[in-house]
Motif scaffolding. Sequence first.
Motif, PDB file in Angstrom:
ATOM      1  N   GLU A  73       0.795  -1.197  -0.025  1.00  0.00           N
ATOM      2  CA  GLU A  73       0.096   0.015  -0.034  1.00  0.00           C
ATOM      3  C   GLU A  73       0.922   1.396   0.061  1.00  0.00           C
ATOM      4  N   TRP A  74       2.078   1.097  -0.129  1.00  0.00           N
ATOM      5  CA  TRP A  74       2.986   2.252   0.197  1.00  0.00           C
ATOM      6  C   TRP A  74       4.075   1.964  -1.110  1.00  0.00           C
ATOM      7  N   GLN A  78       6.648   6.907  -1.927  1.00  0.00           N
ATOM      8  CA  GLN A  78       5.824   7.636  -1.144  1.00  0.00           C
ATOM      9  C   GLN A  78       5.979   7.278   0.398  1.00  0.00           C
ATOM     10  N   ILE A  79       7.214   6.425   0.436  1.00  0.00           N
ATOM     11  CA  ILE A  79       7.515   6.089   1.693  1.00  0.00           C
ATOM     12  C   ILE A  79       8.683   7.299   2.345  1.00  0.00           C
ATOM     13  N   ARG A  84      12.461   4.982   4.644  1.00  0.00           N
ATOM     14  CA  ARG A  84      12.917   3.970   3.690  1.00  0.00           C
ATOM     15  C   ARG A  84      14.221   3.476   3.685  1.00  0.00           C
TER      16      ARG A  84
END
Length: 145
Positions: A73-74, A78-79, A84
């Motif tokens: 979902e990530w 977008q993390i 990350r």
Amino acid sequence: MASRHLSRSVAMQSLYEWDFLGMPEDQLEIITERNIEEFGKGLESDDFIWALVYGVQDKIDPINKIIEKTAPEWPINQINILDRNILRIGIFELLYEKIDEVPPKVAINESIELAKNFGGESSRKFVNGVLGTIYRELINESDEK
């Protein structure tokens, strides 16, 4: 601060900056050298920092794929950049370091500590969740063999 913990902190800061700049290949060494000089005073050796930094750089594509698979979902971009790079270090240690040098639970706990020290409550939970899932999958794979 323990030597390996400090080394992980310096490696994470270096990878964070490198990632922030768009991962220019020629900059990682310069960034890391500067961070060792600034933050690594008192370390007996910087070998562990270099092992982490170059290890993550060398394995970045498979590590990113693992993150994407474990946290679908990530999307990787977008993390949070901090999370990350903590995940990258944790996954590198879980999958590519010798287990007798860095036991899996130590790799996970150290990553959670980095998230607590540099991130927020959600960082700690996210890192714990992703690395915990990877660890459980590793155990399941070893049980199936």
